[in-house]
Motif scaffolding. Structure first.
Motif, short mmCIF file in Angstrom:
data_model
loop_
_atom_site.label_atom_id
_atom_site.label_comp_id
_atom_site.label_asym_id
_atom_site.label_seq_id
_atom_site.Cartn_x
_atom_site.Cartn_y
_atom_site.Cartn_z
N GLU A 1 0.86 -1.21 0.00
CA GLU A 1 -0.14 0.04 -0.16
C GLU A 1 0.89 1.13 0.04
O GLU A 1 1.64 1.47 0.62
CB GLU A 1 -1.07 0.09 1.20
N GLY A 2 0.49 2.02 -0.78
CA GLY A 2 1.48 3.58 -1.06
C GLY A 2 2.34 3.25 -1.81
O GLY A 2 2.86 4.47 -2.21
N GLU A 3 2.57 2.28 -2.48
CA GLU A 3 3.87 2.15 -3.74
C GLU A 3 3.06 2.86 -4.86
O GLU A 3 1.77 2.73 -5.10
CB GLU A 3 4.23 0.91 -3.76
N GLN A 4 3.77 3.35 -5.69
CA GLN A 4 3.30 4.03 -6.81
C GLN A 4 3.80 3.36 -8.35
O GLN A 4 4.68 2.62 -8.20
CB GLN A 4 3.93 5.35 -6.83
N CYS A 5 3.08 3.61 -9.13
CA CYS A 5 3.44 3.16 -10.55
C CYS A 5 3.32 4.25 -11.66
O CYS A 5 2.28 5.10 -11.59
CB CYS A 5 2.46 1.83 -10.87
N ARG A 6 4.36 4.53 -12.32
CA ARG A 6 4.05 5.72 -13.41
C ARG A 6 3.17 5.31 -14.65
O ARG A 6 3.18 4.26 -14.72
CB ARG A 6 5.47 5.74 -14.02
N VAL A 7 2.18 6.03 -14.80
CA VAL A 7 1.36 6.04 -15.89
C VAL A 7 1.90 5.36 -17.33
O VAL A 7 1.22 4.67 -17.62
CB VAL A 7 0.46 7.21 -16.12
N GLN A 8 3.12 5.99 -17.57
CA GLN A 8 3.72 5.36 -18.70
C GLN A 8 3.98 3.86 -18.54
O GLN A 8 4.18 3.20 -19.65
CB GLN A 8 5.11 6.36 -18.83
N ASN A 9 4.18 3.25 -17.42
CA ASN A 9 4.36 1.93 -17.33
C ASN A 9 3.05 1.22 -17.51
O ASN A 9 3.36 -0.12 -17.83
CB ASN A 9 4.90 1.64 -15.98
N LEU A 10 2.07 1.90 -17.38
CA LEU A 10 0.83 1.23 -17.48
C LEU A 10 0.39 1.23 -19.21
O LEU A 10 -0.24 0.29 -19.57
CB LEU A 10 -0.48 1.81 -17.00
N VAL A 11 0.86 2.26 -19.94
CA VAL A 11 0.37 2.37 -21.22
C VAL A 11 0.86 1.21 -22.16
O VAL A 11 0.13 0.62 -23.00
CB VAL A 11 1.20 3.49 -21.90
N GLY A 12 1.81 0.71 -21.70
CA GLY A 12 2.28 -0.61 -22.85
C GLY A 12 1.55 -1.83 -22.32
O GLY A 12 1.68 -2.83 -23.06
N ARG A 13 0.99 -2.07 -21.01
CA ARG A 13 0.33 -3.17 -20.74
C ARG A 13 -1.01 -3.07 -20.87
O ARG A 13 -1.38 -4.31 -20.65
CB ARG A 13 0.97 -3.34 -19.14
N VAL A 14 -1.62 -1.86 -20.74
CA VAL A 14 -3.14 -1.89 -20.91
C VAL A 14 -3.56 -1.38 -22.50
O VAL A 14 -2.57 -0.78 -22.90
CB VAL A 14 -3.75 -0.86 -20.14
N LEU B 1 -4.88 0.29 -24.29
CA LEU B 1 -5.88 1.41 -24.36
C LEU B 1 -4.91 2.43 -24.93
O LEU B 1 -3.52 2.40 -24.60
CB LEU B 1 -6.50 1.78 -23.38
N SER B 2 -5.54 3.49 -25.83
CA SER B 2 -4.59 4.52 -26.11
C SER B 2 -4.25 5.45 -24.91
O SER B 2 -4.91 5.30 -23.84
CB SER B 2 -5.49 5.55 -26.98
N GLN B 3 -3.10 6.30 -24.89
CA GLN B 3 -2.82 6.84 -23.74
C GLN B 3 -4.12 8.03 -23.42
O GLN B 3 -4.29 8.02 -22.21
CB GLN B 3 -2.00 7.80 -24.02
N SER B 4 -4.71 8.42 -24.17
CA SER B 4 -5.74 9.27 -23.71
C SER B 4 -6.91 8.54 -23.03
O SER B 4 -7.53 8.94 -22.12
CB SER B 4 -6.38 10.17 -25.02
N ALA B 5 -7.41 7.14 -23.77
CA ALA B 5 -8.15 6.65 -23.00
C ALA B 5 -8.04 6.12 -21.61
O ALA B 5 -8.81 6.07 -20.54
CB ALA B 5 -8.61 5.33 -23.88
N LEU B 6 -6.63 5.67 -21.55
CA LEU B 6 -5.91 5.28 -20.08
C LEU B 6 -6.06 6.35 -19.25
O LEU B 6 -6.54 6.19 -18.16
CB LEU B 6 -4.80 4.74 -20.26
N SER B 7 -5.84 7.65 -19.51
CA SER B 7 -6.07 8.86 -18.75
C SER B 7 -7.38 8.98 -18.27
O SER B 7 -7.69 9.28 -17.15
CB SER B 7 -5.28 10.16 -19.66
N ARG B 8 -8.24 8.85 -19.21
CA ARG B 8 -9.83 8.82 -18.93
C ARG B 8 -10.14 7.81 -17.92
O ARG B 8 -11.00 8.24 -17.02
CB ARG B 8 -10.68 9.00 -20.21
#
Length: 129
Positions: free
Chosen positions: A55-68, A70-77
């Motif tokens: 709990e409390g550990e962070q993940c960069r959004v950029q690290n999610l982009v390649g794994r989910v 979705l487009s970057q904008s869809a992931l942001s939404r």
């Protein structure tokens, strides 16, 4: 009967993959809907729970982009929606102000734990494991 060409076999295989993906996503959406989640929502929570297990550990959004998937904008939404629901928090990366950190909240971690067996069971049903 003529044998299939290599191209026809590839096309058939591709359509089988698409069909399995569609069936699986629909089944995951169906079982998670009562919990207020869709398949993509769960995927983000699952990656965050795995990438930042404490709990409390962070993940960069950029690290999610390649794994989910979705487009970057869809992931942001999607992340904005999860944040609005209190499942994640976002913060700016101090070292690189272009970067954004995403953290799973305790509410998000609890919902992930509740939904995980449902998602895994849906995978087992649709993928035959």
């Amino acid at each position: 009967m003529a044998s299939k060409t290599a191209g026809a076999r590839l096309e058939e295989r591709w359509r089988d993959i698409l069909s399995a993906h569609a069936r699986t996503m629909c089944e995951i959406d169906r079982v998670l809907h009562p919990h207020g989640l869709g398949a993509s929502d769960f995927e983000v929570l699952d990656i965050l729970a795995t990438a930042a297990p404490e709990e409390g550990e962070q993940c960069r959004v950029q690290n999610l982009v390649g794994r989910v998937h979705l487009s970057q904008s869809a992931l942001s939404r999607l992340i904005a929606r999860l944040e609005k629901d209190g499942l994640v928090t976002r913060s700016v990366c101090v070292e690189d102000r272009r970067g954004v950190w995403v953290t799973l909240t305790s509410k998000g971690r609890d919902l992930h734990a509740e939904a995980l067996p449902l998602q895994r069971a849906a995978l087992a049903r649709t993928l035959g494991e």
